[in-house]
Design a protein around this motif. Structure first.
Motif, PDB file in Angstrom:
ATOM      1  N   LEU A  50      48.773  40.125  44.991  1.00 22.04           N
ATOM      2  CA  LEU A  50      48.819  39.826  46.422  1.00 22.04           C
ATOM      3  C   LEU A  50      47.988  38.590  46.749  1.00 22.04           C
ATOM      4  CD1 LEU A  50      48.476  43.412  47.948  1.00 22.04           C
ATOM      5  CD2 LEU A  50      50.478  41.924  48.081  1.00 22.04           C
ATOM      6  N   LEU A  51      46.825  38.496  46.137  1.00 18.63           N
ATOM      7  CA  LEU A  51      45.950  37.344  46.373  1.00 18.63           C
ATOM      8  C   LEU A  51      46.622  36.049  45.945  1.00 18.63           C
ATOM      9  CD1 LEU A  51      43.132  36.510  47.351  1.00 18.63           C
ATOM     10  CD2 LEU A  51      42.323  36.779  45.001  1.00 18.63           C
ATOM     11  N   ALA A  73      36.796  37.276  41.967  1.00 18.10           N
ATOM     12  CA  ALA A  73      35.538  37.610  41.281  1.00 18.10           C
ATOM     13  C   ALA A  73      34.633  38.473  42.155  1.00 18.10           C
ATOM     14  CB  ALA A  73      34.807  36.325  40.877  1.00 18.10           C
ATOM     15  N   PHE A  74      34.659  38.260  43.468  1.00 17.15           N
ATOM     16  CA  PHE A  74      33.751  38.991  44.361  1.00 17.15           C
ATOM     17  C   PHE A  74      34.102  40.480  44.461  1.00 17.15           C
ATOM     18  CE2 PHE A  74      33.455  34.557  45.799  1.00 17.15           C
ATOM     19  CZ  PHE A  74      32.084  34.368  45.662  1.00 17.15           C
ATOM     20  N   PRO A  75      35.347  40.837  44.819  1.00 20.74           N
ATOM     21  CA  PRO A  75      35.661  42.279  44.849  1.00 20.74           C
ATOM     22  C   PRO A  75      35.599  42.925  43.467  1.00 20.74           C
ATOM     23  CG  PRO A  75      37.642  40.972  45.233  1.00 20.74           C
ATOM     24  CD  PRO A  75      36.490  40.029  45.304  1.00 20.74           C
ATOM     25  N   PHE A  92      37.265  42.955  49.157  1.00 22.53           N
ATOM     26  CA  PHE A  92      38.488  42.145  49.111  1.00 22.53           C
ATOM     27  C   PHE A  92      38.847  41.683  50.531  1.00 22.53           C
ATOM     28  CE2 PHE A  92      42.560  40.587  48.316  1.00 22.53           C
ATOM     29  CZ  PHE A  92      42.908  40.670  46.974  1.00 22.53           C
ATOM     30  N   CYS A  93      38.794  42.601  51.483  1.00 26.01           N
ATOM     31  CA  CYS A  93      39.104  42.249  52.875  1.00 26.01           C
ATOM     32  C   CYS A  93      38.095  41.241  53.433  1.00 26.01           C
ATOM     33  CB  CYS A  93      39.122  43.502  53.742  1.00 26.01           C
ATOM     34  SG  CYS A  93      40.479  44.624  53.371  1.00 26.01           S
ATOM     35  N   ILE A 147      47.280  45.068  54.935  1.00 22.89           N
ATOM     36  CA  ILE A 147      48.227  45.223  53.824  1.00 22.89           C
ATOM     37  C   ILE A 147      47.482  45.575  52.539  1.00 22.89           C
ATOM     38  CG2 ILE A 147      49.848  43.994  52.317  1.00 22.89           C
ATOM     39  CD1 ILE A 147      50.779  42.432  54.793  1.00 22.89           C
ATOM     40  N   ILE A 148      46.375  44.869  52.299  1.00 20.91           N
ATOM     41  CA  ILE A 148      45.577  45.113  51.087  1.00 20.91           C
ATOM     42  C   ILE A 148      45.021  46.534  51.092  1.00 20.91           C
ATOM     43  CG2 ILE A 148      43.429  44.480  49.902  1.00 20.91           C
ATOM     44  CD1 ILE A 148      44.017  41.576  50.931  1.00 20.91           C
TER      45      ILE A 148
END
Length: 646
Positions: free
Chosen positions: A170-171, A186-188, A222-223, A603-604
């Motif tokens: 998705l990203l 990398a962050f999530p 992620f959000c 959505i995520i």
């Protein structure tokens, strides 16, 4: 240099995950029982095996001794005092009316009592037996805990890889740049490692609920990254991002943390552990994301060649329809409230076709039941009342009738009767107390015999509702007979903890609602605005609860957490929409920095938690499903209803 930072971050993630590999899965039932219940009459655990041979006790002894586990084995030899298979078979034919026969139509039964203080070793014992005899029939709490531990490991093996794959896809679809996607991902991803290591170093072991913490942290971070990315692309510098977006982002994180931490109010240890682990790890992950993200400003802006031409704008909705949609959740919840069901029996959480369900139900039906209730008779001296036991005998007959076919009552009276049946051929109490004491001392016991008079009920696993009805019948009979009593036992404590489930649901939701409302109300400084905020964010959880009744989902120790967690999540989007309405942003800026990130983050969250449906254990997939549904309703109210409030 930034590429080196990214490489180091990914290496730290890999190291963190490897460092927590093999983390012990502790699903002790005491973690699921309110810790304000006084732990009394703790007994050792029992596990039941059925094997084709009558002389396998030596095998069990060798495995148990190697693992250094305290144990006691009751088998056909100890029950019949016979040595050969032929003698044992003759014994059972001679005494067909024995209450407990350690022989089934397909084999011989072994009841092994294990020290409850050695749960890790119990799991290793079960694992070894299943490795040596894959088709063995087995039942008991140690086996159930072992299977729950195995199914929770599937979160890491199945759900997590699927979640990562879908999220990165998705990203990449949103960003359309591999290098940027690697930076943002990398962050999530690192938040998973943070959560796992906090579990390890705070508690040294994981459980059913704490295993969910890394997944929750992943989707929240992620959000956060999505909001930061789209804002940076629109405003062209992180300085401008802070100017326009830092307030709603801080509000977003604080409300999410409040929603999750409100679960700490619960008296159930596993829920409190989830609240602590998730709050700490999410707080740490969010802070270093906000701190490190500006370092990659140039990488994101220099690599970004696209503009977001899609403009999202909330449609106009007629006022009457807006108010009708706001009233709907409260109406549906009222109409469906009586249909909400609570379930705490772990056996009902597995798919009906699962091997563990097949094994336990077979043993309960064909061999011996599960200890489902322990009763202690207070102020009752067995020896002093030996010549007048009619009231207790009537009680035991009544209990057997209440729990129905397949149930078995174990007590001093029944043990002595069965021993006398073998000795004299008559299944009655002997005339003299001295004879009864001798027979009792000669009989094998599942639990230790002491001066207190206790009754153990062996029976089939049943739903929480049916179990409560049966216990209530027993309780009414005891009161009518003027017998002082006390109920206890692991199964009883777990099945009667449903009041704490409702309490946790209400207290945690009200706590998160109160704290978040005070926090947001301080910012809004408007009673009307606060009222609209509450309507928008209470409606989605109420609609989800209504669907629980309609689609036969159950409230259990995982799903009760979803409403506090999801409330904290859906509030995030509301805050972004409200904040944007108060700022002089162009329609394009609102679209790019608010509505588009809100849509994509929804959505995520929806897809991320929907991956839980691929897990067969009911609390896991129902946890993910209920959060996904709430997120969907949350977006509908934030995008279609909130902007149409005057």
């Amino acid at each position: 240099m930034n590429k080196i930072y990214i490489l180091l971050l990914y290496l730290l993630v890999i190291f963190g995950i490897i460092n927590t590999d093999g983390l012990y899965q502790n699903n002790d039932e005491n973690l699921l029982i309110p810790n304000d219940k006084e732990a009394r009459h703790l007994q050792n655990d029992s596990v039941v095996f059925e094997m084709t041979d009558s002389d396998k006790s030596l095998y069990f002894e060798e495995v148990l001794d190697e693992l250094d586990i305290e144990y006691q084995i009751i088998d056909s030899k100890s029950l019949s005092k016979k040595n050969t298979k032929e003698e044992i078979d003759i014994f059972y034919k001679k005494f067909p009316e024995l209450d407990m026969k350690l022989k089934s139509k397909d084999g011989y039964v072994y009841i092994i009592t294990l020290s409850r203080d050695q749960r890790k070793e119990q799991a290793r014992f079960i694992e070894q037996v299943l490795k040596d005899y894959p088709d063995i029939r087995i039942s008991g709490l140690p086996y159930l805990n072992y299977e729950i531990g195995r199914t929770t490991q599937d979160i890491k093996k199945v759900i997590l890889p699927l979640l990562l794959l879908i999220s990165f896809g998705l990203l990449l679809l949103f960003v359309k740049n591999i290098y940027q996607s690697v930076i943002l991902f990398a962050f999530p991803l690192s938040s998973i490692s943070v959560s796992l290591n906090i579990i390890k170093y705070l508690y040294g072991e994981a459980n059913l609920l704490s295993n969910l913490a890394p997944l929750v942290n992943f989707v929240v971070v992620f959000c956060l990254v999505i909001h930061l990315y789209f804002s940076l692309v629109e405003f062209k510098s992180f300085t401008e991002v802070k100017k326009h977006k830092i307030v709603p982002i801080i509000f977003m994180l604080v409300t999410t943390l409040l929603g999750i931490f409100s679960l700490y109010i619960s008296h159930v240890p596993a829920i409190r552990i989830f609240a602590i682990v998730t709050t700490i790890s999410l707080g740490i992950s969010s802070l270093y994301t906000l701190f490190l993200f500006p370092l990659f400003e140039s990488d994101i802006l220099s690599s970004n060649k696209r503009s977001f031409d899609l403009e999202l704008s909330p449609p106009k909705v007629h006022k009457s329809l807006t108010y009708g949609i706001c009233i709907l959740p409260f109406l549906t919840f009222y109409l469906t409230l009586s249909g909400l069901e609570i379930q705490v029996d772990a056996l009902y959480f597995f798919p009906k076709s699962a091997k563990v369900v097949e094994n336990i139900q077979y043993v309960e039906n064909e061999v011996v039941g599960t200890p489902i209730l322990e009763i202690k008779l207070r102020q009752f001296d067995f020896e002093k009342n030996y010549y007048d036991l009619s009231k207790v005998e009537s009680l035991e007959k009544r209990i057997s009738k209440i729990f129905g076919k397949g149930s078995l009552v174990i007590s001093k009276i029944q043990t002595i009767k069965n021993a006398n049946y073998v000795y004299s051929g008559e299944k009655v109490l002997p005339k003299y107390i001295q004879s009864a004491k001798v027979l009792l001392g000669m009989s094998p016991h599942i639990h230790e015999i002491n001066d207190e008079y206790s009754i153990t009920v062996l029976g089939k696993s049943v739903s929480t509702t049916i179990y409560k009805e049966k216990v209530r019948e027993v309780e009414e009979y005891l009161k009518q007979s003027n017998i002082k009593y006390e109920f206890y036992g692991n199964y009883y404590n777990l099945m009667t903890s449903q009041s704490e489930i409702i309490s946790t649901l209400l207290k945690s939701f009200l706590a998160s609602l109160t704290l978040i409302s005070l926090f947001v109300g301080f910012y809004l400084k408007s009673i009307k605005g606060l009222f609209q905020f509450l309507i928008i964010n209470i409606s989605p959880p109420l609609l989800t609860l209504s669907l629980f009744s309609i689609f036969n989902l159950t409230l259990n120790l995982a799903t009760i957490m979803t409403f506090s967690v999801s409330f904290g999540l859906i509030v995030d989007s509301t805050i972004h929409v409200i904040y944007a309405a108060r700022k002089n942003l162009s329609q394009k800026q609102k679209s790019t920095t608010v509505y588009l990130p809100v849509l994509l983050s929804s959505i995520i969250l929806f897809i991320g938690f929907s991956t839980f449906i691929f897990h067969g254990f009911a609390p896991i997939w129902q946890f993910g499903t209920s959060i996904s549904i709430t997120i969907l309703f949350g977006f509908i109210y934030d995008f279609y209803i909130l902007p149409n409030f005057e």
